[in-house]
Design an enzyme around this catalytic site. Structure first.
Site, PDB file in Angstrom:
ATOM      1  N   ARG A 291      29.709  53.969  53.766  1.00  0.00           N
ATOM      2  CA  ARG A 291      29.927  52.746  53.019  1.00  0.00           C
ATOM      3  C   ARG A 291      31.119  52.940  52.083  1.00  0.00           C
ATOM      4  O   ARG A 291      31.240  53.969  51.416  1.00  0.00           O
ATOM      5  CB  ARG A 291      28.688  52.356  52.203  1.00  0.00           C
ATOM      6  CG  ARG A 291      27.531  51.875  53.062  1.00  0.00           C
ATOM      7  CD  ARG A 291      27.859  50.556  53.741  1.00  0.00           C
ATOM      8  NE  ARG A 291      26.791  50.069  54.617  1.00  0.00           N
ATOM      9  CZ  ARG A 291      26.757  50.263  55.918  1.00  0.00           C
ATOM     10  NH1 ARG A 291      27.698  50.997  56.516  1.00  0.00           N
ATOM     11  NH2 ARG A 291      25.779  49.772  56.652  1.00  0.00           N
TER      12      ARG A 291
ATOM     13  N   ARG B 208      47.459  33.748  41.546  1.00  0.00           N
ATOM     14  CA  ARG B 208      46.770  34.946  42.013  1.00  0.00           C
ATOM     15  C   ARG B 208      47.308  35.297  43.388  1.00  0.00           C
ATOM     16  O   ARG B 208      47.157  34.530  44.337  1.00  0.00           O
ATOM     17  CB  ARG B 208      45.255  34.702  42.073  1.00  0.00           C
ATOM     18  CG  ARG B 208      44.614  34.481  40.706  1.00  0.00           C
ATOM     19  CD  ARG B 208      44.767  35.680  39.814  1.00  0.00           C
ATOM     20  NE  ARG B 208      43.944  35.571  38.609  1.00  0.00           N
ATOM     21  CZ  ARG B 208      43.924  36.477  37.653  1.00  0.00           C
ATOM     22  NH1 ARG B 208      44.688  37.566  37.740  1.00  0.00           N
ATOM     23  NH2 ARG B 208      43.154  36.312  36.599  1.00  0.00           N
TER      24      ARG B 208
ATOM     25  N   ALA C  97      39.572  35.728  30.646  1.00  0.00           N
ATOM     26  CA  ALA C  97      38.843  36.870  31.201  1.00  0.00           C
ATOM     27  C   ALA C  97      39.712  38.111  31.119  1.00  0.00           C
ATOM     28  O   ALA C  97      40.924  38.025  30.916  1.00  0.00           O
ATOM     29  CB  ALA C  97      38.453  36.595  32.653  1.00  0.00           C
TER      30      ALA C  97
ATOM     31  N   GLU D  57      40.050  39.071  24.588  1.00  0.00           N
ATOM     32  CA  GLU D  57      40.681  38.299  25.662  1.00  0.00           C
ATOM     33  C   GLU D  57      40.815  36.820  25.292  1.00  0.00           C
ATOM     34  O   GLU D  57      41.808  36.175  25.640  1.00  0.00           O
ATOM     35  CB  GLU D  57      39.875  38.448  26.959  1.00  0.00           C
ATOM     36  CG  GLU D  57      39.923  39.836  27.573  1.00  0.00           C
ATOM     37  CD  GLU D  57      41.301  40.211  28.091  1.00  0.00           C
ATOM     38  OE1 GLU D  57      42.124  39.304  28.328  1.00  0.00           O
ATOM     39  OE2 GLU D  57      41.548  41.415  28.269  1.00  0.00           O
TER      40      GLU D  57
ATOM     41  N   GLU E 107      44.592  35.450  25.404  1.00  0.00           N
ATOM     42  CA  GLU E 107      44.965  34.545  26.497  1.00  0.00           C
ATOM     43  C   GLU E 107      45.109  33.089  26.064  1.00  0.00           C
ATOM     44  O   GLU E 107      45.998  32.386  26.549  1.00  0.00           O
ATOM     45  CB  GLU E 107      43.952  34.650  27.637  1.00  0.00           C
ATOM     46  CG  GLU E 107      44.017  35.983  28.368  1.00  0.00           C
ATOM     47  CD  GLU E 107      43.372  35.922  29.743  1.00  0.00           C
ATOM     48  OE1 GLU E 107      42.574  35.010  30.007  1.00  0.00           O
ATOM     49  OE2 GLU E 107      43.674  36.822  30.557  1.00  0.00           O
TER      50      GLU E 107
ATOM     51  N   GLY F 164      28.093  44.063  48.285  1.00  0.00           N
ATOM     52  CA  GLY F 164      28.192  44.783  49.547  1.00  0.00           C
ATOM     53  C   GLY F 164      29.339  45.766  49.583  1.00  0.00           C
ATOM     54  O   GLY F 164      29.335  46.704  50.384  1.00  0.00           O
TER      55      GLY F 164
ATOM     56  N   GLU G  35      31.938  46.153  40.783  1.00  0.00           N
ATOM     57  CA  GLU G  35      32.296  45.374  39.593  1.00  0.00           C
ATOM     58  C   GLU G  35      31.113  44.585  39.046  1.00  0.00           C
ATOM     59  O   GLU G  35      30.353  43.978  39.786  1.00  0.00           O
ATOM     60  CB  GLU G  35      33.425  44.397  39.913  1.00  0.00           C
ATOM     61  CG  GLU G  35      33.841  43.547  38.719  1.00  0.00           C
ATOM     62  CD  GLU G  35      34.912  42.529  39.055  1.00  0.00           C
ATOM     63  OE1 GLU G  35      35.391  41.844  38.130  1.00  0.00           O
ATOM     64  OE2 GLU G  35      35.274  42.414  40.243  1.00  0.00           O
TER      65      GLU G  35
ATOM     66  N   GLU H   2      50.314  36.320  33.812  1.00  0.00           N
ATOM     67  CA  GLU H   2      49.914  35.707  32.545  1.00  0.00           C
ATOM     68  C   GLU H   2      51.062  34.983  31.865  1.00  0.00           C
ATOM     69  O   GLU H   2      50.857  33.995  31.158  1.00  0.00           O
ATOM     70  CB  GLU H   2      49.353  36.768  31.604  1.00  0.00           C
ATOM     71  CG  GLU H   2      48.013  37.342  32.032  1.00  0.00           C
ATOM     72  CD  GLU H   2      47.519  38.405  31.077  1.00  0.00           C
ATOM     73  OE1 GLU H   2      48.362  38.972  30.337  1.00  0.00           O
ATOM     74  OE2 GLU H   2      46.309  38.666  31.052  1.00  0.00           O
TER      75      GLU H   2
END
Length: 203
Positions: free
Chosen positions: A54, A81, A93, A109, A113, A132, A136, A160
């Site tokens: 895995r 992104r 975030a 943050e 931000e 899976g 995180e 950013e």
């Protein structure tokens, strides 16, 4: 699903921590930026002849902030992104620092931000985006009692530096989530969790 499958009690609706036996592990890839890949050989308990590989995406964890003002508007940002690819509406975030509690990271943050501070903080949800493959954990906070806060000497860079910051009414965000127009997992969870709390008079 078997029709006679048992129904669990309400207090049993919880994830459980733990691990199957690991018989081998090696670092498959290490990035200069946050993440790494690890390959583990694991097997089911009492099934040592059934070992399988895995891959685990190692990640230090992150925080997400649903900042709601006294007009029931959410502080949002739209950011490019590269993996998407595209421009996504997101919430403030950031990645956890190893020596910083999640709440302190969330407060930092929010200030860096979107230049906001909050007097009222509460945990809203804990997310494991893809158990899976990824290790995180995302800690989602609700922030109320908002006021302006200068980001100080912190400088925005890369994606950013081009992000758009704006307010959006909670009701509009709920509809956008239900319509499939807002899709990032942390935002979807935070908005729907907050809406559920409001409907139960617990927000």
């Amino acid at each position: 699903m078997q029709p006679d499958a048992p129904e669990v009690a309400a207090d049993a609706l919880a994830d459980r921590s733990g691990s199957w036996p690991v018989v081998g592990s090696e670092q498959a890839w290490q990035s200069d930026w946050i993440v790494a890949l690890r390959e583990d050989r694991v097997h089911r308990p009492d099934h040592v002849d059934d070992a399988h590989t895995r891959v685990v995406l190692e990640h230090p964890g992150a925080v997400v902030v649903l900042a709601v003002d006294d007009r029931e508007r959410v502080a949002c940002l739209r950011q490019y992104r590269h993996a998407g690819p595209g421009w996504f509406v997101e919430l403030p975030a950031g990645v956890l620092d190893s020596d910083e509690p999640p709440l302190e990271t969330a407060q930092r943050e929010l200030r860096e931000e979107v230049e906001l501070a909050a007097t009222d903080w509460r945990p809203l949800a804990t997310l494991r985006p893809s158990v899976g493959i990824s290790a995180e954990t995302q800690h989602v906070f609700l922030a109320r009692g908002l006021s302006h806060a200068d980001r100080g000497d912190f400088e925005l860079h890369a994606e950013e530096a081009d992000m758009e910051v704006f307010w959006a009414p909670v009701e509009d965000m709920v509809e956008a989530v239900l319509d499939g127009r807002l899709t990032t997992s942390a935002l979807v969870t935070a908005v729907l969790a907050y809406d559920a709390l409001r409907r139960r008079d617990r927000a």
